[in-house]
Design an enzyme around this catalytic site. Structure first.
Site, PDB file in Angstrom:
ATOM      1  CE1 TYR A 155      37.989  66.192  34.489  1.00 46.82           C
ATOM      2  CE2 TYR A 155      36.301  68.104  33.501  1.00 46.82           C
ATOM      3  CZ  TYR A 155      36.164  67.411  34.673  1.00 46.82           C
ATOM      4  OH  TYR A 155      36.421  67.479  35.823  1.00 46.82           O
ATOM      5  CG  ASP A 181      30.519  65.897  28.231  1.00 43.75           C
ATOM      6  OD1 ASP A 181      29.665  67.019  27.668  1.00 43.75           O
ATOM      7  OD2 ASP A 181      30.843  65.077  28.705  1.00 43.75           O
ATOM      8  CE  LYS A 239      33.997  74.390  31.084  1.00 42.74           C
ATOM      9  NZ  LYS A 239      33.763  72.676  30.768  1.00 42.74           N
TER      10      LYS A 239
HETATM   11  C1  LIG Z   1      33.889  71.169  32.062  1.00 41.12           C
HETATM   12  C2  LIG Z   1      33.702  70.275  31.601  1.00 41.12           C
HETATM   13  C3  LIG Z   1      32.446  69.098  32.146  1.00 41.12           C
HETATM   14  C4  LIG Z   1      31.992  68.894  33.677  1.00 41.12           C
HETATM   15  O1  LIG Z   1      31.519  70.264  33.889  1.00 41.12           O
HETATM   16  P1  LIG Z   1      32.047  71.408  35.631  1.00 41.12           P
HETATM   17  O2  LIG Z   1      30.421  72.470  35.201  1.00 41.12           O
HETATM   18  O3  LIG Z   1      32.817  71.599  35.409  1.00 41.12           O
HETATM   19  O4  LIG Z   1      31.134  70.064  36.279  1.00 41.12           O
HETATM   20  C5  LIG Z   1      32.357  68.259  31.942  1.00 41.12           C
HETATM   21  N1  LIG Z   1      32.324  67.888  30.305  1.00 41.12           N
HETATM   22  C6  LIG Z   1      32.798  68.312  29.815  1.00 41.12           C
HETATM   23  C7  LIG Z   1      33.237  68.126  27.940  1.00 41.12           C
HETATM   24  C8  LIG Z   1      33.846  69.315  29.659  1.00 41.12           C
HETATM   25  O5  LIG Z   1      34.847  70.629  29.002  1.00 41.12           O
END
Ligand SMILES: *Cc1c(COP(=O)(O)O)cnc(C)c1O
Length: 430
Positions: free
Chosen positions: A144, A239, A267
């Site tokens: 994701y 990511d 995060k």
């Molecule tokens: C949470 C998450 C996102 C998206 O971040 P948001 O602040 O919710 O837009 C993107 N990549 C990873 C791996 C994530 O866990």
């Protein structure tokens, strides 16, 4: 457990907010209940609108590595707010946080702050396309990367939980430039990347998957990915929105010793306030406007409260011994949890790295999207509800991580272990 206030708030919320929630994973649909509304949280304890207290293993889905309401983070926010909450002009705090991030994350020479992880990943992909002049992005099934159009192809997190293959509202024209291939499969990876007809700009990956439940990559797979992308002039994007400042100060890239071209953060970097960031090699980052032609902007980017919270958080995790202590506690917990799982009357598999883990309700190793999807989500739903009733707050989906924070001590963890034993026993009886 009393749920009167949460139930009333939920029915009120459903009138004015789609599904009563501002992010679909909060809805608890897949675990067969309604969401509890949170009143407050401190340390690893979260308290709902009816006064029930829980030990929190969600940690706001990752950011709260210090636990909730850490005194240094709260102090930073309180000291910053009276001086103004947004200026639309640069501040010293942004420079300080940027220096700290570039000093912490091995592959980052320059960084641009945004306001969410989604913004970070979509901006990094635009930059990779601008840099290479190519179109196609390669991602991995079950990973994701936020909710931008081009990522909603075989995506993880809420997209799996709710069983959505893609999303209406995302035009074919956009997703035709996204290829999704299996995680941990070297053969398909090599075949795809070497197909010159594909015009691949970048590969984006969670260097540890956290959004189909935790899946640790094989090192050989990640190394091959780095080798191939370097050879073929494809931009490699890690990511690290979950893994950044989670698996080590320098994230998964430090832990594995494999450096991407671009990194996305989110995060933890905001200390619980909305922040994302993307960065990497100067040669690529200097293509971002206003130095270069790749446009990306944000009214609230580098927001002073968010920068202050992030700075306070990073200063704590940078103290010597922080990650060693978290690792020691997490591995103690995970070993006990795995033993409980192994003795349980229903099959379970525990995947863990550092302070992130998932207990899958399945009997075979979980190494990719297909094996993750074999989990028994009925078992997970029942386990979730039983754990909640015993005061343990887990993610309302099988396909998410449980996080241990610095605020969890052995007593909290032991309570969770005891609750797990009781819950798994009841599962078999059902
Ligand atoms: C949470 C998450 C996102 C998206 O971040 P948001 O602040 O919710 O837009 C993107 N990549 C990873 C791996 C994530 O866990």
């Amino acid at each position: 457990m009393k749920t009167k206030n949460s139930a009333a708030l939920f029915s009120q919320a459903c009138q004015v907010i789609p599904g009563g929630v501002n992010s679909p994973v909060r809805a608890c649909k897949s675990v067969g209940c309604d969401p509890l509304f949170v009143a407050k949280a401190q340390g690893c304890t979260i308290t709902d609108a009816d006064g029930n207290e829980f030990i929190d293993f969600v940690g706001s889905w990752g950011p709260m590595i210090l636990g909730h309401g850490h005194p240094e983070v709260i102090k930073a926010i309180c000291e910053t707010a009276p001086h103004g909450t947004s200026f639309g002009a640069p501040t010293a705090l942004e420079v300080e946080l940027a220096e700290l991030v570039c000093d912490s994350v091995p592959s980052m020479e320059k960084v641009r702050f945004v306001s969410s992880g989604t913004e970070a990943t979509m901006s990094a992909v635009r930059l990779a396309r601008g840099y290479t002049g190519r179109k196609v992005i390669v991602k991995f099934d079950g990973c994701y990367h936020g909710h931008a159009d081009s990522f909603l192809v075989k995506a993880g997190s809420g997209v799996i939980t709710l069983g959505i293959p893609g999303s209406p509202g995302v035009p074919e024209d956009i997703v035709k430039n996204t290829l999704s291939i299996p995680y941990n499969n070297i053969e398909i990876l090599e075949k795809t990347l070497r197909d010159a007809s594909l015009d691949i700009a970048c590969v984006i990956i969670e260097p540890v998957a956290g959004n189909m439940g935790v899946i640790v990559p094989e090192l050989a797979f990640l190394r091959k990915l780095r080798e191939l992308t370097a050879e073929l002039g494809i931009v490699l994007i890690f990511d690290e929105v979950i893994t950044g400042f989670r698996l080590a100060l320098g994230g998964a890239q430090e832990r594995f010793g494999i450096l991407p071209d671009l990194t996305c953060l989110g995060k933890i970097i905001g200390g619980g306030l909305p922040v994302g960031a993307y960065g990497g090699k100067k040669a690529i980052m200097d293509l971002v406007s206003p130095v270069g032609p790749v446009y990306q902007a944000g009214t609230l980017s580098g927001n002073p409260l968010a920068m202050a919270a992030g700075l306070a958080m990073l200063k704590v995790v940078r103290r010597p011994g922080f990650y060693e202590e978290l690792e020691e506690k997490s591995s103690w917990f995970a070993e006990k949890l795995a033993a409980i799982g192994a003795a349980a009357p229903v099959p379970t598999v525990l995947n863990r790295i550092g302070s992130m883990m998932t207990c899958f309700f399945t009997d075979a190793p979980v190494t990719d999207f297909v094996s993750a999807m074999k989990s028994n989500t009925e078992h997970y739903g029942q386990h979730f509800r039983q754990m909640l009733a015993s005061g343990i707050w887990l993610a309302p989906s099988q396909f998410e991580a449980a996080f241990v924070s610095a605020a969890h001590d052995r007593t909290h963890l032991q309570k969770a272990l005891d609750a797990t034993v009781a819950s798994l026993t009841k599962l078999a009886a059902a």
